[in-house]
Design a protein around this motif. Structure first.
Motif, short mmCIF file in Angstrom:
data_model
loop_
_atom_site.label_atom_id
_atom_site.label_comp_id
_atom_site.label_asym_id
_atom_site.label_seq_id
_atom_site.Cartn_x
_atom_site.Cartn_y
_atom_site.Cartn_z
N VAL A 1 0.82 -1.27 -0.05
CA VAL A 1 0.00 0.06 -0.06
C VAL A 1 0.86 1.38 0.05
O VAL A 1 1.66 1.21 0.89
CB VAL A 1 -0.91 0.05 1.16
N THR B 1 -2.06 0.13 -5.00
CA THR B 1 -1.91 -1.09 -4.31
C THR B 1 -1.75 -2.19 -5.51
O THR B 1 -1.60 -2.05 -6.59
CB THR B 1 -3.25 -1.64 -3.57
N THR C 1 -7.07 -3.49 2.88
CA THR C 1 -5.54 -3.44 2.73
C THR C 1 -5.16 -3.84 4.21
O THR C 1 -6.01 -3.90 5.07
CB THR C 1 -4.98 -2.10 2.37
#
Length: 143
Positions: free
Chosen positions: A90, A105, A129
């Motif tokens: 991320v 991402t 995430t």
């Protein structure tokens, strides 16, 4: 520089509990000198410093960079490429000049395959995430 620090504080406030690293050099592939120093990064549980006091690139799960005029070209260019090459899952850029957050991402073969852009004032969903939360950007200010 004062505005940059203000934006770093505002953007990182909800993330600090998850983050294990703020403003520390990290050795990344292709960075043979001091490494990059992200504005905020979260490390995998159990990450340890090496003999030189730095963390390994494969311990990084999340990086946040707040754009400042002198560093913008690095944050959107070399840093993004190196973080993707390192497999950082991320990468979030907060840009007060465009009033946008850009989330990258799914790094594959040295580039991010997925990108989401939100304007300041809209929520940024990071629940899928490693960050695991929704970042509100209502308090983000333009520079």
């Amino acid at each position: 520089m004062g505005h940059h620090l203000q934006h770093c504080g505002t953007a990182s406030r909800p993330l600090r509990e998850e983050a294990a690293l703020v403003g520390r050099p990290v050795r990344l592939p292709g960075c043979y000198l001091n490494g990059f120093c992200p504005d905020l990064a979260a490390l995998k549980e159990g990450a340890e410093k090496d003999d030189q006091g730095q963390y390994a690139y494969d311990d990084i799960e999340f990086v946040l960079e707040v754009i400042s005029k002198p560093t913008a070209v690095n944050d959107y260019g070399p840093k993004k490429a190196v973080y993707a090459e390192a497999g950082t899952g991320v990468y979030l850029i907060v840009d007060p000049y465009t009033r946008r957050c850009r989330l990258f991402t799914n790094p594959v073969d040295g580039e991010y395959k997925d990108e989401v852009t939100v304007t300041f004032g809209k929520p940024l969903d990071l629940t899928d995430t490693v960050v695991g939360l929704t970042l509100t950007t209502d308090d983000f200010e333009d520079d």
